[in-house]
Write a protein that holds these residues in place. Sequence first.
Motif, PDB file in Angstrom:
ATOM      1  N   ASP A  90       0.812  -1.221   0.000  1.00  0.00           N
ATOM      2  CA  ASP A  90       0.000   0.000   0.000  1.00  0.00           C
ATOM      3  C   ASP A  90       0.844   1.269   0.000  1.00  0.00           C
ATOM      4  N   TRP A  91       2.169   1.145  -0.100  1.00  0.00           N
ATOM      5  CA  TRP A  91       3.025   2.330  -0.155  1.00  0.00           C
ATOM      6  C   TRP A  91       3.011   2.969  -1.536  1.00  0.00           C
ATOM      7  N   LYS A  92       2.627   2.163  -2.537  1.00  0.00           N
ATOM      8  CA  LYS A  92       2.945   2.604  -3.891  1.00  0.00           C
ATOM      9  C   LYS A  92       1.933   3.591  -4.475  1.00  0.00           C
ATOM     10  N   THR A  93       2.458   4.424  -5.375  1.00  0.00           N
ATOM     11  CA  THR A  93       1.620   5.336  -6.138  1.00  0.00           C
ATOM     12  C   THR A  93       1.472   4.788  -7.550  1.00  0.00           C
ATOM     13  N   TYR A  94       2.608   4.257  -8.054  1.00  0.00           N
ATOM     14  CA  TYR A  94       2.601   3.691  -9.396  1.00  0.00           C
ATOM     15  C   TYR A  94       2.725   2.185  -9.316  1.00  0.00           C
ATOM     16  N   MET A  95       2.085   1.497 -10.221  1.00  0.00           N
ATOM     17  CA  MET A  95       2.234   0.043 -10.232  1.00  0.00           C
ATOM     18  C   MET A  95       2.746  -0.420 -11.592  1.00  0.00           C
TER      19      MET A  95
END
Lengths: 92, 324
Positions: A28-33
Motif C-alpha cells: 500500500d506504499w505505492k503510487t505507481y504500479m
Amino acid sequence: MSAREKGWKEIAPAGVCSKPSITFLTGDWKTYMPVRDLEKCTRCLLCVLFCPDGAIHWKPEKSDIEFDYNFCKGCGICANECPTKAITMKVE
Amino acid sequence: MATQEWKFTTKDIAEKPDLFLSGHRACAGCAPTVVLRLIMKAIRGPTIVTQATGCMEVVSSIYPYTSWAVPWLHTAFETAAANASGIEAALKALKKKGKLKHEHVDVIAIAGDGGTYDIGFQALSGAVERGHDFLFVLYDNEAYMNTGIQRSGGTPKGAATTTSPAGTAIPGKLEYKKPIADIMVAHEIPYVATASPYYWRDLLAKVRKGLEVEGPAFLHVLAPCPRGWRSDQAKSIEYSRLAVETCVFPLWEAVNGQYQLSVASKLIALAPQKKRPVTDYLQGQGRFRHLFTPKNKHLLEEFQRVTDERWQRLLAKCGITAKT
C-alpha cells in the motif's frame, strides 16, 4: 492487566524478532504500479533479480513471471531496467 | 572446502528462494536491499549473518518482524567484524567438541559504509589480522543514510550531505572517498573484491569466492540510495551501472594481493573509448547538482581528473598498460 493487552510473559523476549516480515504487506506504499506487456516480455528475469522487494516471482510451472502487488512499493526499477521496455508504470 | 567454479543460470538464481524476505521497510528503490537479496542467493550452505547497525539492519528487523530466513544477529555499529570473529571462533570450538551438526558453517558480516569506513574499521582491521574465516560485505551507499544522510568516510568529494551541505561556505564534502578496498588489500588477506548490483553475475560469483576462500574475505558493493543521493528511485540500479562505466567505481578482485580487473571494467580497459565521462554518472544525482553551476566547474574537472588518476593507478596494479 487489561484483557486486550498481552503481558510481558506472553510476548517474545526483547531483541528477538519472531515473525517473518512476509506477514507485513508493504504494497500500500505505492503510487505507481508496474504493468507488463506480455507481447514484449522475453522472460529474461532481470526484473526478478533487481526487484528490491522480491515482489516479482518466477513461476517455473507457468514459465512466466508474476507481480506480487502486496509487496511492490512502486519504485519503477523493473520498468527502468527492462531491456525490452515491456514494463510501464501506471498510476494505481 | 572444494573450490570448483560455481556455474549458474539466471533461472537457477530466480528459482532460489529469497532468504532476505519481502516485507522489509526499506524505501522504494533501495539498492542495498537488492544487494542483500542477491548475496543471500549466492550462499552455499548453512550460513550465519551478523549485521552492524545501519539502514539494512533497521529496515529488516522492526520488532516483531524479521526479514531474515537465516540465523541472524544484530550487533552494535562498530562491531560487525568482531561479532563475526566471535561466531567463527564459537563454531570452531563446537566443532572441536563434536557438537556441530554441520560440516561447515559460513559466517557473513554485513555493514554499511559508516560501519566499515569509520566506526567499524578497527574491529574489521583486527578481525582480518587475526585471520578469522568470514566474509565481510560492505554495502556502500556513501553516507550515513539511516540517521539522516550525514557524511562518512565513504562519501565522495563534492557530495552534499546534511553535515557537508553545499552552499556559499563549502561546495559539499571537502575530502576524498577513502579507498577502503585497497586498504583491505594492504592487510594481506586472501580475497578482496569490488562489485556492483547491476553486474549481478559478477557479484554472485564474488560472494561465492569470498565464502570459499580460507580466511577473511572483503567485498565492497556499491549500493545507490535514492533518498540520500537525491536521485530518481527507478534509477538506483542504473547508477550502479554508470559508476562502473565511468570508472568512478571500477570492478576488480585481488586474490592473495594479485589485482585483477573484472569483466565489466576489463572491457573498458581494453577499449578506452567505452569509458564515459563522469558527468554521465553525476547528472541526475541531487547531491552533485551544485557541481554543474559555472562557479563549481573546476570541481567537476577535478572529479574527472581524480577518477582518471585512480583508474590509471588501478590499471598499473592490474599490470595493464594504459592506452590513450
